[in-house]
Design a protein around this motif. Sequence first.
Motif, PDB file in Angstrom:
ATOM      1  N   ASN A 166      -0.659 -14.108   3.143  1.00  0.00           N
ATOM      2  CA  ASN A 166      -1.283 -13.377   2.472  1.00  0.00           C
ATOM      3  C   ASN A 166      -1.219 -11.832   3.548  1.00  0.00           C
ATOM      4  O   ASN A 166      -1.115 -11.662   4.378  1.00  0.00           O
ATOM      5  CB  ASN A 166      -3.419 -13.343   2.799  1.00  0.00           C
ATOM      6  CG  ASN A 166      -4.303 -12.841   1.619  1.00  0.00           C
ATOM      7  OD1 ASN A 166      -3.333 -11.791   0.674  1.00  0.00           O
ATOM      8  ND2 ASN A 166      -4.784 -12.466   2.372  1.00  0.00           N
ATOM      9  N   ILE A 167       0.239 -11.439   2.784  1.00  0.00           N
ATOM     10  CA  ILE A 167       1.019  -9.937   2.899  1.00  0.00           C
ATOM     11  C   ILE A 167       0.162  -8.969   2.738  1.00  0.00           C
ATOM     12  O   ILE A 167       0.260  -8.767   1.433  1.00  0.00           O
ATOM     13  CB  ILE A 167       2.513 -10.092   3.444  1.00  0.00           C
ATOM     14  CG1 ILE A 167       2.839 -11.780   4.139  1.00  0.00           C
ATOM     15  CG2 ILE A 167       3.104  -8.948   4.284  1.00  0.00           C
ATOM     16  CD1 ILE A 167       2.344 -11.935   4.855  1.00  0.00           C
ATOM     17  N   PHE A 168       0.152  -7.887   3.182  1.00  0.00           N
ATOM     18  CA  PHE A 168      -0.274  -6.398   2.888  1.00  0.00           C
ATOM     19  C   PHE A 168       1.095  -5.934   4.048  1.00  0.00           C
ATOM     20  O   PHE A 168       1.125  -5.774   4.453  1.00  0.00           O
ATOM     21  CB  PHE A 168      -1.277  -6.080   3.041  1.00  0.00           C
ATOM     22  CG  PHE A 168      -2.560  -7.334   2.416  1.00  0.00           C
ATOM     23  CD1 PHE A 168      -3.248  -6.566   1.118  1.00  0.00           C
ATOM     24  CD2 PHE A 168      -3.204  -8.407   3.376  1.00  0.00           C
ATOM     25  CE1 PHE A 168      -4.114  -7.876   0.485  1.00  0.00           C
ATOM     26  CE2 PHE A 168      -3.915  -8.928   2.307  1.00  0.00           C
ATOM     27  CZ  PHE A 168      -4.391  -8.661   1.121  1.00  0.00           C
ATOM     28  N   LYS A 179      -4.014  -0.054   2.387  1.00  0.00           N
ATOM     29  CA  LYS A 179      -3.425  -1.821   2.045  1.00  0.00           C
ATOM     30  C   LYS A 179      -3.270  -1.994   0.910  1.00  0.00           C
ATOM     31  O   LYS A 179      -4.612  -2.266   0.116  1.00  0.00           O
ATOM     32  CB  LYS A 179      -3.501  -2.506   2.923  1.00  0.00           C
ATOM     33  CG  LYS A 179      -3.479  -2.443   4.472  1.00  0.00           C
ATOM     34  CD  LYS A 179      -4.025  -2.984   5.137  1.00  0.00           C
ATOM     35  CE  LYS A 179      -4.226  -2.716   7.253  1.00  0.00           C
ATOM     36  NZ  LYS A 179      -4.637  -3.407   7.842  1.00  0.00           N
ATOM     37  N   VAL A 180      -2.363  -2.569   0.369  1.00  0.00           N
ATOM     38  CA  VAL A 180      -1.671  -2.919  -1.020  1.00  0.00           C
ATOM     39  C   VAL A 180      -1.028  -4.044  -0.773  1.00  0.00           C
ATOM     40  O   VAL A 180      -0.780  -4.849   0.025  1.00  0.00           O
ATOM     41  CB  VAL A 180      -0.706  -2.309  -1.903  1.00  0.00           C
ATOM     42  CG1 VAL A 180      -2.252  -0.744  -2.073  1.00  0.00           C
ATOM     43  CG2 VAL A 180       0.361  -2.131  -1.795  1.00  0.00           C
ATOM     44  N   PRO A 181      -1.686  -5.581  -1.443  1.00  0.00           N
ATOM     45  CA  PRO A 181      -1.245  -6.729  -1.673  1.00  0.00           C
ATOM     46  C   PRO A 181       0.122  -7.034  -1.759  1.00  0.00           C
ATOM     47  O   PRO A 181       1.054  -5.638  -2.769  1.00  0.00           O
ATOM     48  CB  PRO A 181      -2.031  -7.574  -2.819  1.00  0.00           C
ATOM     49  CG  PRO A 181      -2.434  -6.562  -3.385  1.00  0.00           C
ATOM     50  CD  PRO A 181      -2.474  -5.803  -2.351  1.00  0.00           C
ATOM     51  N   PHE A 182       1.015  -7.808  -1.189  1.00  0.00           N
ATOM     52  CA  PHE A 182       2.593  -8.213  -1.886  1.00  0.00           C
ATOM     53  C   PHE A 182       2.195  -9.424  -3.270  1.00  0.00           C
ATOM     54  O   PHE A 182       1.634  -9.605  -2.911  1.00  0.00           O
ATOM     55  CB  PHE A 182       2.928  -8.981  -1.321  1.00  0.00           C
ATOM     56  CG  PHE A 182       3.836  -7.622   0.329  1.00  0.00           C
ATOM     57  CD1 PHE A 182       6.012  -7.857  -0.664  1.00  0.00           C
ATOM     58  CD2 PHE A 182       3.184  -7.453   1.326  1.00  0.00           C
ATOM     59  CE1 PHE A 182       5.556  -6.528   0.110  1.00  0.00           C
ATOM     60  CE2 PHE A 182       4.010  -6.715   2.407  1.00  0.00           C
ATOM     61  CZ  PHE A 182       5.572  -6.110   1.372  1.00  0.00           C
ATOM     62  N   ALA A 183       3.353  -8.525  -4.002  1.00  0.00           N
ATOM     63  CA  ALA A 183       2.437  -9.302  -5.279  1.00  0.00           C
ATOM     64  C   ALA A 183       4.635 -10.053  -5.766  1.00  0.00           C
ATOM     65  O   ALA A 183       5.303  -9.442  -6.001  1.00  0.00           O
ATOM     66  CB  ALA A 183       2.481  -8.754  -6.337  1.00  0.00           C
ATOM     67  N   ASP A 220      -0.778  -9.114   8.502  1.00  0.00           N
ATOM     68  CA  ASP A 220      -1.627 -10.278   8.192  1.00  0.00           C
ATOM     69  C   ASP A 220      -2.386 -10.736   8.512  1.00  0.00           C
ATOM     70  O   ASP A 220      -3.354  -9.749   9.492  1.00  0.00           O
ATOM     71  CB  ASP A 220      -0.134 -11.697   8.419  1.00  0.00           C
ATOM     72  CG  ASP A 220      -0.045 -11.463   9.694  1.00  0.00           C
ATOM     73  OD1 ASP A 220      -0.360 -11.420   9.991  1.00  0.00           O
ATOM     74  OD2 ASP A 220       1.176 -12.601   9.892  1.00  0.00           O
ATOM     75  N   ARG A 221      -3.526 -11.345   8.340  1.00  0.00           N
ATOM     76  CA  ARG A 221      -4.442 -11.588   8.984  1.00  0.00           C
ATOM     77  C   ARG A 221      -4.480 -12.155   9.859  1.00  0.00           C
ATOM     78  O   ARG A 221      -5.524 -11.826  10.885  1.00  0.00           O
ATOM     79  CB  ARG A 221      -5.687 -13.101   8.224  1.00  0.00           C
ATOM     80  CG  ARG A 221      -4.485 -14.664   8.434  1.00  0.00           C
ATOM     81  CD  ARG A 221      -4.867 -15.983   8.778  1.00  0.00           C
ATOM     82  NE  ARG A 221      -3.915 -17.196   8.167  1.00  0.00           N
ATOM     83  CZ  ARG A 221      -3.764 -17.848   9.213  1.00  0.00           C
ATOM     84  NH1 ARG A 221      -4.529 -17.168  10.969  1.00  0.00           N
ATOM     85  NH2 ARG A 221      -2.725 -18.398   9.754  1.00  0.00           N
ATOM     86  N   TRP A 266       4.257   1.035  -2.202  1.00  0.00           N
ATOM     87  CA  TRP A 266       3.004   1.771  -0.737  1.00  0.00           C
ATOM     88  C   TRP A 266       3.089   2.872  -0.948  1.00  0.00           C
ATOM     89  O   TRP A 266       4.574   3.537  -0.790  1.00  0.00           O
ATOM     90  CB  TRP A 266       2.592   1.017   0.224  1.00  0.00           C
ATOM     91  CG  TRP A 266       1.661   1.894   1.288  1.00  0.00           C
ATOM     92  CD1 TRP A 266       0.442   0.859   1.126  1.00  0.00           C
ATOM     93  CD2 TRP A 266       2.080   2.537   3.102  1.00  0.00           C
ATOM     94  NE1 TRP A 266      -0.195   2.010   1.725  1.00  0.00           N
ATOM     95  CE2 TRP A 266       0.870   2.849   3.090  1.00  0.00           C
ATOM     96  CE3 TRP A 266       2.886   2.997   3.249  1.00  0.00           C
ATOM     97  CZ2 TRP A 266       0.273   4.079   3.775  1.00  0.00           C
ATOM     98  CZ3 TRP A 266       2.843   3.895   4.305  1.00  0.00           C
ATOM     99  CH2 TRP A 266       1.882   4.517   4.414  1.00  0.00           C
ATOM    100  N   ALA A 283       6.066  -5.117  -3.247  1.00  0.00           N
ATOM    101  CA  ALA A 283       4.987  -4.205  -2.929  1.00  0.00           C
ATOM    102  C   ALA A 283       5.010  -2.501  -2.384  1.00  0.00           C
ATOM    103  O   ALA A 283       6.211  -2.161  -2.274  1.00  0.00           O
ATOM    104  CB  ALA A 283       4.261  -3.844  -1.624  1.00  0.00           C
TER     105      ALA A 283
END
Length: 129
Positions: A53-55, A30-34, A88-89, A40, A38
Amino acid sequence: APGRTLGGCRVLPWRGSLLVCREAGAMGNKVPFARGRAVWDGRFVIETRFAGNIFVGPTGSGAFDRALRDRLSMFPTAVRPSLPALWDRKGLLAVPHADYVRETGRARPHIRCKFMPVESLMGASFAVV
């Protein structure tokens, strides 16, 4: 006959032809959005306006709700776990290829997901049918 693997892909007999999909062990983490974007697994560019906080990572093979199970049924079983998904979380948030977004009580944001491999097997471009 069972399938084989080649270069991080599974090659399987499927409906009288060959199905090529990503091998689970070769997928990226998993990689985070900037800034809403993203990349992937070196293959997918995902853009969205989801806040928080989205991946992005693989869909996997979890216990999905009925809506997602129904939408994933259009894909071969071997392909489903390797589709890119937003997390997300709280867990799985969206699977763009299945046009699925978990109900959040907010307006559904647009998600753009493009297949753009770093190294193309066929040169500059090719069609996926």
